[in-house]
Design a protein around this motif. Structure first.
Motif, PDB file in Angstrom:
ATOM      1  N   THR A   1       1.135  -1.232  -0.141  1.00  0.00           N
ATOM      2  CA  THR A   1      -0.572   0.358   0.492  1.00  0.00           C
ATOM      3  C   THR A   1       0.499   0.669   0.378  1.00  0.00           C
ATOM      4  N   GLY A   2       1.017   1.904  -1.210  1.00  0.00           N
ATOM      5  CA  GLY A   2       1.363   3.213  -0.910  1.00  0.00           C
ATOM      6  C   GLY A   2       1.738   3.728  -2.278  1.00  0.00           C
ATOM      7  N   ASP A   3       2.856   4.485  -2.482  1.00  0.00           N
ATOM      8  CA  ASP A   3       2.941   5.178  -4.051  1.00  0.00           C
ATOM      9  C   ASP A   3       4.169   3.932  -4.086  1.00  0.00           C
ATOM     10  N   TRP A   4       3.679   3.602  -6.286  1.00  0.00           N
ATOM     11  CA  TRP A   4       4.646   2.853  -7.120  1.00  0.00           C
ATOM     12  C   TRP A   4       6.376   2.782  -6.727  1.00  0.00           C
ATOM     13  N   ARG A   5       6.925   3.582  -5.929  1.00  0.00           N
ATOM     14  CA  ARG A   5       8.473   3.923  -5.399  1.00  0.00           C
ATOM     15  C   ARG A   5       8.408   3.108  -4.996  1.00  0.00           C
ATOM     16  N   LEU A   6       7.435   2.335  -4.112  1.00  0.00           N
ATOM     17  CA  LEU A   6       7.838   1.486  -3.074  1.00  0.00           C
ATOM     18  C   LEU A   6       8.978  -0.142  -3.512  1.00  0.00           C
ATOM     19  N   LEU A   7       8.130   0.665  -5.253  1.00  0.00           N
ATOM     20  CA  LEU A   7       8.357  -1.223  -5.479  1.00  0.00           C
ATOM     21  C   LEU A   7      10.185  -1.346  -5.858  1.00  0.00           C
ATOM     22  N   GLU A   8      10.160  -0.106  -6.059  1.00  0.00           N
ATOM     23  CA  GLU A   8      12.017  -0.192  -6.608  1.00  0.00           C
ATOM     24  C   GLU A   8      13.182  -1.240  -5.431  1.00  0.00           C
ATOM     25  N   GLN A   9      12.825  -1.197  -4.466  1.00  0.00           N
ATOM     26  CA  GLN A   9      13.322  -1.680  -3.638  1.00  0.00           C
ATOM     27  C   GLN A   9      13.119  -3.198  -4.170  1.00  0.00           C
ATOM     28  N   TYR A  10      12.017  -4.066  -4.618  1.00  0.00           N
ATOM     29  CA  TYR A  10      12.399  -5.325  -5.378  1.00  0.00           C
ATOM     30  C   TYR A  10      12.923  -5.738  -6.574  1.00  0.00           C
ATOM     31  N   ALA A  11      13.555  -4.226  -7.105  1.00  0.00           N
ATOM     32  CA  ALA A  11      14.063  -4.119  -8.735  1.00  0.00           C
ATOM     33  C   ALA A  11      15.333  -5.076  -8.270  1.00  0.00           C
ATOM     34  N   PRO A  12      15.885  -5.640  -9.804  1.00  0.00           N
ATOM     35  CA  PRO A  12      15.426  -5.224 -11.002  1.00  0.00           C
ATOM     36  C   PRO A  12      14.400  -6.057 -10.825  1.00  0.00           C
ATOM     37  N   PHE A  13      13.149  -5.483 -12.318  1.00  0.00           N
ATOM     38  CA  PHE A  13      12.446  -7.008 -12.686  1.00  0.00           C
ATOM     39  C   PHE A  13      13.088  -7.584 -13.177  1.00  0.00           C
ATOM     40  N   ASP A  14      11.771  -8.340 -14.044  1.00  0.00           N
ATOM     41  CA  ASP A  14      12.074  -9.534 -15.070  1.00  0.00           C
ATOM     42  C   ASP A  14      10.786  -9.426 -15.825  1.00  0.00           C
ATOM     43  N   VAL A  15       9.670  -9.131 -15.163  1.00  0.00           N
ATOM     44  CA  VAL A  15       8.591  -8.189 -15.603  1.00  0.00           C
ATOM     45  C   VAL A  15       8.126  -7.350 -14.719  1.00  0.00           C
ATOM     46  N   PHE A  16       7.792  -6.280 -16.058  1.00  0.00           N
ATOM     47  CA  PHE A  16       7.070  -4.696 -15.129  1.00  0.00           C
ATOM     48  C   PHE A  16       5.884  -4.569 -15.680  1.00  0.00           C
ATOM     49  N   PHE A  17       4.604  -5.239 -14.977  1.00  0.00           N
ATOM     50  CA  PHE A  17       3.534  -4.424 -15.841  1.00  0.00           C
ATOM     51  C   PHE A  17       3.089  -2.750 -15.300  1.00  0.00           C
ATOM     52  N   CYS A  18       3.387  -1.631 -15.881  1.00  0.00           N
ATOM     53  CA  CYS A  18       3.324  -0.526 -15.369  1.00  0.00           C
ATOM     54  C   CYS A  18       2.021   0.618 -15.824  1.00  0.00           C
ATOM     55  N   ASP A  19       1.028   0.136 -14.917  1.00  0.00           N
ATOM     56  CA  ASP A  19      -0.081   0.298 -14.911  1.00  0.00           C
ATOM     57  C   ASP A  19      -0.542   1.290 -14.137  1.00  0.00           C
ATOM     58  N   GLY A  20       0.145   1.870 -12.557  1.00  0.00           N
ATOM     59  CA  GLY A  20      -0.618   2.964 -12.179  1.00  0.00           C
ATOM     60  C   GLY A  20       0.654   3.736 -11.691  1.00  0.00           C
ATOM     61  N   GLY A  21       1.556   4.500 -11.703  1.00  0.00           N
ATOM     62  CA  GLY A  21       2.296   5.533 -11.283  1.00  0.00           C
ATOM     63  C   GLY A  21       3.787   5.112 -11.829  1.00  0.00           C
ATOM     64  N   GLY A  22       4.130   5.653 -12.509  1.00  0.00           N
ATOM     65  CA  GLY A  22       5.663   5.632 -13.239  1.00  0.00           C
ATOM     66  C   GLY A  22       5.222   5.793 -14.690  1.00  0.00           C
ATOM     67  N   LYS A  23       4.867   5.384 -14.973  1.00  0.00           N
ATOM     68  CA  LYS A  23       4.496   4.826 -16.329  1.00  0.00           C
ATOM     69  C   LYS A  23       4.490   6.250 -17.410  1.00  0.00           C
ATOM     70  N   ARG A  24       3.543   7.238 -16.433  1.00  0.00           N
ATOM     71  CA  ARG A  24       3.765   9.045 -17.437  1.00  0.00           C
ATOM     72  C   ARG A  24       4.327   9.819 -16.454  1.00  0.00           C
ATOM     73  N   ASP A  25       4.981   9.752 -14.852  1.00  0.00           N
ATOM     74  CA  ASP A  25       5.763  10.736 -13.989  1.00  0.00           C
ATOM     75  C   ASP A  25       6.986  10.765 -13.891  1.00  0.00           C
ATOM     76  N   ASP A  26       7.498   9.279 -14.516  1.00  0.00           N
ATOM     77  CA  ASP A  26       8.980   9.661 -14.281  1.00  0.00           C
ATOM     78  C   ASP A  26       9.487   7.461 -15.522  1.00  0.00           C
ATOM     79  N   PRO A  27       9.172   7.274 -16.862  1.00  0.00           N
ATOM     80  CA  PRO A  27       9.227   6.643 -17.300  1.00  0.00           C
ATOM     81  C   PRO A  27      11.237   6.134 -17.762  1.00  0.00           C
ATOM     82  N   GLU A  28      11.505   7.258 -17.314  1.00  0.00           N
ATOM     83  CA  GLU A  28      12.874   6.630 -17.115  1.00  0.00           C
ATOM     84  C   GLU A  28      12.883   6.166 -16.411  1.00  0.00           C
ATOM     85  N   ARG A  29      12.389   6.209 -15.856  1.00  0.00           N
ATOM     86  CA  ARG A  29      12.969   5.609 -14.314  1.00  0.00           C
ATOM     87  C   ARG A  29      12.595   3.914 -14.282  1.00  0.00           C
ATOM     88  N   VAL A  30      11.101   3.599 -15.030  1.00  0.00           N
ATOM     89  CA  VAL A  30      10.980   3.036 -15.083  1.00  0.00           C
ATOM     90  C   VAL A  30      11.315   1.658 -16.113  1.00  0.00           C
TER      91      VAL A  30
END
Ligand SMILES: C[S@@+](CC[C@H](N)C(=O)[O-])C[C@H]1O[C@@H](n2cnc3c(N)ncnc32)[C@H](O)[C@@H]1O
Length: 189
Positions: free
Chosen positions: A98-127
């Motif tokens: 629960t929270g902002d999409w950046r909470l995901l960063e601690q689990y990166a790198p991702f082998d699959v990333f469905f970017c569907d809410g947060g990141g896609k538009r606001d920080d595509p380079e980080r995605v």
């Protein structure tokens, strides 16, 4: 005799949760099949989703999840996150945050990333940075465009162009229905 292909039971459960919560932005089944395929391609991978909603996309990702893989998804709406978490409560390979999409960063790198809410538009380079080498990125909800560069609302669709031409990605757009396009990309090694 039925003419419709059955959905994985957990997708049906998450769709029920969407109805209960009045949530109307779940992914299409055609996108869902693609999500299951992507997860199945990385049987020991880290699979991530930004924007859980009621858990429909998560359930599709889970439908392809390998025994050695893990799936982490994040939703900023507390009520939705709590409801979605209930759909996966019995599966310790799945974490609903629960929270902002950046909470995901601690689990990166991702082998699959469905970017569907947060990141896609606001920080595509980080995605793109969060993908593992060979990692698959899936972005849905685009309107098909017959033009190059792709256009939306009478203008060049700069966001779509960013992903489709990013030097670290091999990317393409697929029609998931005649009216809906999805970007699928793999991060170069
Ligand atoms: C298109 S819906 C997600 C649908 C879901 N992925 C599915 O396939 O069924 C987008 C979701 O992203 C959530 N969201 C938007 N911005 C966010 C952010 N910055 N961090 C976390 N969640 C976000 C919204 O609350 C919404 O539930």
């Amino acid at each position: 005799m039925t003419t419709e292909r059955a959905f994985p039971p957990r997708v049906t459960a998450a769709e029920r949760v969407a109805v209960e919560a009045g949530f109307e932005n779940s992914c299409l089944p055609e996108v869902g099949r693609l999500l299951g395929l992507a997860a199945a391609a990385k049987p020991n991978g880290v699979v991530a989703e930004s924007g859980t909603g009621s858990g429909v996309g998560t359930a599709w990702l889970r439908s392809g999840l390998g025994a050695g893989a893990r799936l982490v998804t994040v939703e900023r709406d507390e009520d939705l996150a709590r409801r979605a978490a209930g759909v996966f409560a019995d599966d310790d390979r799945v974490d609903v945050l629960t929270g902002d999409w950046r909470l995901l960063e601690q689990y990166a790198p991702f082998d699959v990333f469905f970017c569907d809410g947060g990141g896609k538009r606001d920080d595509p380079e980080r995605v793109v940075e969060l993908l593992a080498p060979g990692g698959l990125l899936i972005l849905d909800d685009f309107t098909p465009s017959p033009h190059w560069p792709p256009r939306f609302g009478g203008k060049v669709d700069e966001l779509r162009l960013f992903y489709l031409t990013h030097p670290a990605l091999n990317a393409t757009e697929v029609l998931t229905t005649p009216l809906a396009a999805t970007i699928v990309a793999a991060r170069r090694l």
